[in-house]
Every structure is written in structure tokens, then in C-alpha cells.
Design an enzyme around this catalytic site. Structure first.
Site, PDB file in Angstrom:
ATOM      1  N   LYS A  14      34.924  49.506  41.913  1.00  0.00           N
ATOM      2  CA  LYS A  14      34.345  48.678  42.984  1.00  0.00           C
ATOM      3  C   LYS A  14      32.824  48.812  43.057  1.00  0.00           C
ATOM      4  O   LYS A  14      32.122  47.829  43.303  1.00  0.00           O
ATOM      5  CB  LYS A  14      34.986  49.052  44.323  1.00  0.00           C
ATOM      6  CG  LYS A  14      36.469  48.697  44.399  1.00  0.00           C
ATOM      7  CD  LYS A  14      37.049  49.006  45.767  1.00  0.00           C
ATOM      8  CE  LYS A  14      38.569  48.984  45.748  1.00  0.00           C
ATOM      9  NZ  LYS A  14      39.139  47.689  45.355  1.00  0.00           N
ATOM     10  N   ASP A  64      34.953  42.406  45.632  1.00  0.00           N
ATOM     11  CA  ASP A  64      33.664  43.029  45.304  1.00  0.00           C
ATOM     12  C   ASP A  64      32.553  41.981  45.257  1.00  0.00           C
ATOM     13  O   ASP A  64      31.436  42.214  45.700  1.00  0.00           O
ATOM     14  CB  ASP A  64      33.760  43.757  43.955  1.00  0.00           C
ATOM     15  CG  ASP A  64      34.783  44.874  44.003  1.00  0.00           C
ATOM     16  OD1 ASP A  64      34.916  45.522  45.053  1.00  0.00           O
ATOM     17  OD2 ASP A  64      35.472  45.084  42.987  1.00  0.00           O
TER      18      ASP A  64
HETATM   19  O1  RIB Z   1      38.093  45.811  43.324  1.00  0.00           O
HETATM   20  C1  RIB Z   1      38.568  45.795  42.008  1.00  0.00           C
HETATM   21  C2  RIB Z   1      38.406  47.134  41.381  1.00  0.00           C
HETATM   22  O2  RIB Z   1      39.225  48.078  42.058  1.00  0.00           O
HETATM   23  C3  RIB Z   1      38.830  47.209  39.940  1.00  0.00           C
HETATM   24  O3  RIB Z   1      37.801  46.880  39.035  1.00  0.00           O
HETATM   25  C4  RIB Z   1      39.358  48.617  39.789  1.00  0.00           C
HETATM   26  O4  RIB Z   1      38.567  49.426  38.964  1.00  0.00           O
HETATM   27  C5  RIB Z   1      39.458  49.170  41.204  1.00  0.00           C
HETATM   28  O5  RIB Z   1      38.469  50.083  41.463  1.00  0.00           O
END
Ligand code: RIB
Length: 280
Positions: free
Chosen positions: A38, A228
């Protein structure tokens, strides 16, 4: 400059028709590996949306580290403060993606769990984004150094101190996390952004909704990284001085675009694509 304090993972992704239920084995999936985490996703998303970004994070001293950092390096995220930890593995996320685009994720934190408050103390930080795939104590140490806007993505939901919440200008959660934290979010005095998946998002201040946005319709392939992207886009837009409703619309459009391609970092939206989507 935005300093992101957060996780770096290598995502090992199985894409199939359905997600397994507990105890069930499903077969026929396709395997892929993508840079993720994230923190790393939010750093690269903010960079692709036009911000200058540095990432404070930790990876292992194994073969997965450079694979996990590859797109951050290519994208121009400053990694000078990202450390390689002897004897640790790089964080790994095991991700199952269904034909509907829904996912299930199990994270093995590895070196992400080693990032400590002492690694952040005395850092020169203007604006900050933080995410709870590293310890709340590390985020608090960083937030104490920040002189500008502080955004915290409280994912995954974990116990945090009142001081950490109160140091934030913006707290970002999904519906499940909003329920988990309850009134503590609004009591902090920060703006609170709640993402609602395909329904869009709301922005709250002082216990009332100040903006709502619904995303443009897109063909959903994989929702990994959409949250994200939403965090990075909203934070970047607010730092730029965009009004709340425009910033939220920008963020849900960027999040929607991240659903249209497989993988977390390969799918993160570029600024021109978000602006083009918003103008249609
Ligand atoms: O939010 C998505 C992310 O959550 C992924 O890339 C994975 O690594 C987890 O951390």
C-alpha cells in the site's frame, strides 16, 4: 514534496473465475507477480499524478527486493530513504483475483514490520502520507516531523493512539474500516474520507458530509490498487489546493481507472488519463 511512509510488497497474484471459500481449493488460475504494497502503491500513484514523492520504507536483502522496487525506480520516486534490511525477507502479498475484479489478500509483512520510530525521528518531512502496513509508532514518529499536510490511510484497521489521529489533516478509510474505528475518526478534528467501492466516496468534516462523488463507469478487471490510488489522488489534489468536491471527484476517477487493468502498480493512473476521463 510528499513523503510516503509505508509498505513495499511483491504481489503474487492468482487470477481465476471465483475466489475460494474457507477450506475450498479452486484451480485454473493464472499466475502473475507485480510490485505492490500500500505504501509503494500510494507513492507511485502520487508521482504519476504529478507530485514529487519520496518513500521511507524497508525491504529485505533478498531477490524480491529489486523486483518490488522496480516500478518505483522507473517512475521517479525517490528511494534514498528506503532501507534494505539484512536477514529479512521483502514483504509479500498473496492475492487472489476473481473474474468480477474482487480480491482477497494475505500479507506477509517481512521487512515492513522492522521499520521503527527511530528510522523516522529527525526526518525532514513536508507533506506526509502514511499507511498502516507499517507500525503505528513509526507513522507517529513521522507525523511528528511533518510541517505540512498529513494524510493517513488507516488500512488495515489497527489500534492507533489519539495523538496519531489528531496529527492528521485527512484520515482515509473504507466502509469496513470506518465502522471499526467508529467515532474516533470524527473526534480527531481531521477531514475523513470514506471510500464506498463502486458507489464512490464521501468526505466528512466535523461530523458532516462536505462532499460526495460517484465514479465514472468503467470495465472492472482488478480492483487491487484502486484504494491506494484514491488515497494518493485525494491527498495530492487537496495539497494542490483543489476544492473538496473537485478533489473527491478527481480521486474517485483515478481509483476507477486503477480497476481497468490487472495488478496494483501496473494499473495506477497517470494524471492525463484521469483528466481525460473527467472531461468525458
Ligand atoms: O492495496 C493493495 C495492496 O495491498 C497490494 O498491492 C498488496 O501488496 C497489499 O499490500
Amino acid at each position: 514534496m510528499i513523503t510516503v511512509v509505508g509498505s513495499v510488497n511483491l504481489d503474487i497474484v492468482a487470477t481465476g473465475k471465483d475466489l475460494p471459500r474457507p477450506g475450498e481449493t479452486v484451480t485454473g488460475a493464472r499466475l502473475a507477480r507485480h510490485p505492490g504494497g500500500k505504501g509503494a502503491n500510494q507513492a507511485l500513484a502520487a508521482r504519476r499524478l504529478g507530485a514529487d514523492v519520496r518513500l521511507i520504507a524497508a525491504v529485505g536483502d533478498d531477490d524480491m527486493a529489486e523486483e518490488a522496487l522496480k516500478l518505483l525506480r522507473a517512475g521517479g520516486v525517490d528511494l534514498a530513504a528506503t532501507q534494505f534490511v539484512n536477514g529479512e525477507t521483502t514483504g509479500v502479498a498473496l492475492i487472489a483475483v476473481a473474474a468480477s475484479g474482487e480480491n482477497q489478500i494475505i500479507v506477509c509483512p517481512g521487512a515492513n514490520a522492522v521499520l521503527a520510530p527511530a528510522d523516522l525521528e529527525g526526518e525532514s518531512i513536508e507533506h506526509m502520507m502514511g499507511v498502516l502496513e507499517v507500525s503505528p509508532a513509526a507513522l507517529l514518529a513521522a507525523a511528528r516531523c511533518a510541517t505540512g499536510f498529513v494524510a493517513l490511510n488507516l488500512a488495515p484497521a489497527l489500534p492507533v493512539t489519539g495523538e496519531l489521529l489528531q496529527r492528521a489533516d485527512l484520515l482515509i478509510v473504507n466502509e469496513t474500516e470506518a465502522e471499526w474505528y467508529g467515532t474516533a475518526l470524527h473526534d480527531s478534528g481531521a477531514m475523513v474520507a470514506v471510500s464506498l467501492g463502486a458507489e464512490g466516496a464521501q468526505l466528512w468534516k466535523d461530523g458532516r458530509v462536505i462532499a460526495s462523488a460517484t465514479p465514472p463507469r468503467v470495465d472492472v478487471i482488478d480492483t487491487t490498487g484502486a484504494g491506494d490510488t484514491f488515497c494518493a489522488a485525494l491527498t495530492t489534489a487537496l495539497i494542490e489546493g483543489m476544492p473538496a468536491d473537485a478533489a473527491l471527484s478527481f480521486a474517485v476517477a483515478a481509483g476507477a481507472l486503477a480497476c481497468t487493468k490487472p495488478g496494483a502498480q501496473p494499473s495506477l493512473a497517470h494524471r492525463a488519463d484521469v483528466e481525460a476521463l473527467l472531461s468525458t
